[in-house]
Scaffold this active site. Structure first.
Site, PDB file in Angstrom:
ATOM      1  N   CYS A   1      45.744  49.047  60.807  1.00 14.57           N
ATOM      2  CA  CYS A   1      44.402  49.631  60.912  1.00 14.57           C
ATOM      3  C   CYS A   1      43.657  48.977  62.076  1.00 14.57           C
ATOM      4  O   CYS A   1      44.016  47.887  62.532  1.00 14.57           O
ATOM      5  CB  CYS A   1      43.614  49.515  59.607  1.00 14.57           C
ATOM      6  SG  CYS A   1      42.699  47.996  59.424  1.00 14.57           S
TER       7      CYS A   1
ATOM      8  N   CYS B   1      38.267  42.537  59.408  1.00 18.00           N
ATOM      9  CA  CYS B   1      37.838  43.088  58.117  1.00 18.00           C
ATOM     10  C   CYS B   1      38.283  42.191  56.974  1.00 18.00           C
ATOM     11  O   CYS B   1      39.395  41.651  56.989  1.00 18.00           O
ATOM     12  CB  CYS B   1      38.428  44.487  57.954  1.00 18.00           C
ATOM     13  SG  CYS B   1      38.100  45.220  56.349  1.00 18.00           S
TER      14      CYS B   1
ATOM     15  N   CYS C   1      41.512  43.466  53.504  1.00 19.14           N
ATOM     16  CA  CYS C   1      42.869  43.009  53.197  1.00 19.14           C
ATOM     17  C   CYS C   1      43.311  41.968  54.217  1.00 19.14           C
ATOM     18  O   CYS C   1      42.818  41.927  55.336  1.00 19.14           O
ATOM     19  CB  CYS C   1      43.843  44.172  53.095  1.00 19.14           C
ATOM     20  SG  CYS C   1      44.081  45.139  54.579  1.00 19.14           S
TER      21      CYS C   1
ATOM     22  N   GLU D   1      34.834  48.042  24.276  1.00 14.93           N
ATOM     23  CA  GLU D   1      34.451  48.027  25.692  1.00 14.93           C
ATOM     24  C   GLU D   1      32.931  48.036  25.785  1.00 14.93           C
ATOM     25  O   GLU D   1      32.262  48.765  25.051  1.00 14.93           O
ATOM     26  CB  GLU D   1      35.038  49.260  26.392  1.00 14.93           C
ATOM     27  CG  GLU D   1      34.484  49.552  27.767  1.00 14.93           C
ATOM     28  CD  GLU D   1      34.725  48.417  28.766  1.00 14.93           C
ATOM     29  OE1 GLU D   1      33.746  48.049  29.450  1.00 14.93           O
ATOM     30  OE2 GLU D   1      35.853  47.908  28.842  1.00 14.93           O
TER      31      GLU D   1
ATOM     32  N   CYS E   1      43.421  39.761  35.977  1.00 11.37           N
ATOM     33  CA  CYS E   1      43.362  40.013  37.426  1.00 11.37           C
ATOM     34  C   CYS E   1      42.895  38.769  38.188  1.00 11.37           C
ATOM     35  O   CYS E   1      42.721  38.818  39.397  1.00 11.37           O
ATOM     36  CB  CYS E   1      42.448  41.205  37.722  1.00 11.37           C
ATOM     37  SG  CYS E   1      40.780  41.033  37.105  1.00 11.37           S
TER      38      CYS E   1
END
Length: 456
Positions: free
Chosen positions: A74, A80, A83, A339, A411
């Site tokens: 990219c 950036c 990533c 939730e 995560c």
């Protein structure tokens, strides 16, 4: 070693999350420098030095890493912050993440356990089904930009018109929206002064269905007729299809994507995605795994880790739109999901009906409070908490059920490590662990652990 001093060195390894470890021989000292790749020779400045621990800020990459064998895909890499590792072969990224998990988990886990490595994402690029883009400028008083923040910056925004983490449809929509507001000289919201109009562009796209939800987030400080924008968006040539365009009003002082009021400019305020043969309705703010194909690998792993649950009650805590619960429901006696986000729970209930599952129940509320109100007792518990892990007051309640099996999906491996310490003290043993690379090219990975209660 003092603040402001400049050194050179080679990044020996990268620890989670994104912490490059550099040895400075003249000081006989290790320094943490973020935003690098293992093997790079870098120049950095010490910006923190406390109790013998040093942190540095990356100033310049002097020599590429031997691991960097690919060209960037990219136009805004490496500036950036979206990533980090696209110049590394994917196999090297996965190996690096395996090392990060082991360095955190091995000291925490008591006794032997089986580590099954990191499972690859079926898609390395164009995998994200959700992206939050910010309005801003690339430099002070520069032209309007729309995209992702510069690495290490909370203000400068780079236009991500060819972002490779998302489907090309999202890039086309981003550029359409940006050009529309640029032509009209519309202001963006300045976080420090709390003035301006444009805040975020939240895009969601079903990887399987191709359905797209466009969410424009602004303040109420100005007002514009957005009808021409809707017409321009609907005229785009896309592989998928826009099913809803929403105008979300947000006057919050904090820089979060939330809604004070949502106006439907076109279509509907939801879209559908399919996983493992089931269909899920997803609303703007409901949690859904951001990598649909990777989520299938993740949920198949959870199903394998949970084993035979025939005639058993499963608690799916932090259940989002009910994806895990509904994947498990066909082979369980009953699934109860909890939730805190109400719109996600409403979607989960609709999803269960749509998928013909009558043995699912979803409850809106904080896990800590809701567990006191549920009369049923679980046989198995699945945990998929947010990034910061389980609240220390809620975890003892979960462990007090004394179920034989717990499957924990995380995560953020440092939060998982902290929670595992309490779980092991409560009599659970880590049997096996794996991870699914849901977030290729980035610092993140999804870790899955199976815990078994020890019987004395």
């Amino acid at each position: 070693m003092k603040k402001g001093q400049i050194y050179e060195g080679i990044i020996e390894r990268v620890d989670f999350p994104n912490k490059g470890i550099v040895f400075v021989p003249e000081e006989e000292q290790y320094v943490i420098v973020k935003n690098g790749i293992p093997g790079q020779k870098i120049r950095f400045m010490i910006n923190k030095f406390k109790r013998g621990n040093a942190e540095g800020r990356l100033l310049e990459v002097l020599e590429k890493s031997p691991l960097e064998t690919r060209e960037p895909v990219c136009s805004i890499f490496p500036a950036c912050g979206g990533c980090m590792y696209q110049t590394m072969p994917y196999e090297e990224q996965v190996q690096m993440k395996e090392g990060q998990i082991r360095r955190i988990m091995d000291p925490v886990v008591k006794g032997e356990y089986v580590f099954e490595g990191v499972k690859y994402s079926p898609k390395e690029f164009h995998y994200r089904n959700k992206m939050e883009f910010s309005f801003g400028d690339e430099f002070k008083d520069g032209p309007l930009s729309l995209g992702l923040h510069k690495k290490g910056s909370t203000y400068d925004v780079l236009t991500a018109g060819d972002c490779q983490l998302v489907h090309e449809d999202m890039d086309k929509i981003l550029l359409c929206v940006l050009n529309y507001f640029k032509e009209r000289n519309v202001s963006y919201y300045k976080k420090m002064q709390h003035v301006g109009y444009l805040r975020h562009l939240l895009l969601r796209r079903g990887d399987t269905t191709g359905e797209i939800l466009v969410n424009l987030v602004t303040t109420t400080q100005e007002e514009y007729d957005l009808t021409p924008l809707v017409e321009e968006l609907l005229a785009l040539e896309l592989e998928g299809k826009i099913v809803g365009i929403l105008h979300i009003l947000n006057d919050s002082l904090s820089d979060v994507v939330k809604s004070d009021e949502t106006r439907i400019l076109y279509g509907q305020d939801f879209f559908y995605e399919k996983l493992l043969g089931l269909e899920f309705k997803i609303t703007p703010f409901s949690f859904f795994q951001p990598n649909s194909k990777g989520a299938e690998v993740l949920y198949e792993t959870v199903r394998e880790y949970i084993g035979d649950i025939d005639n058993q009650v499963v608690f799916d805590l932090f259940s989002g739109t009910g994806t895990i619960g509904q994947v498990l429901a066909p082979v369980a006696k009953k699934v109860i999901g909890v939730e805190i986000i109400e719109e996600a729970v409403e979607a989960a209930k609709e999803n269960a009906v749509r998928n013909g599952l009558s043995n699912c129940r979803f409850i809106a509320g904080d896990v800590f409070k809701v567990l006191d109100e549920i009369e049923e007792k679980p046989d198995v518990i699945v945990l998929d908490p947010p990034r910061d892990g389980i609240h220390p007051k809620a975890l003892p309640k979960i462990l007090n059920y004394g179920v034989d099996k717990i499957v924990y999906i995380s995560c953020k491996m440092t939060s998982l490590a902290r929670d595992l310490e309490m779980m092991q003290l409560a009599g659970y043993r880590v049997e096996k662990m794996t991870a699914v690379d849901q977030f290729c090219e980035t610092v993140h990975v999804e870790t899955v652990v199976r815990l078994q209660r020890k019987h004395i």
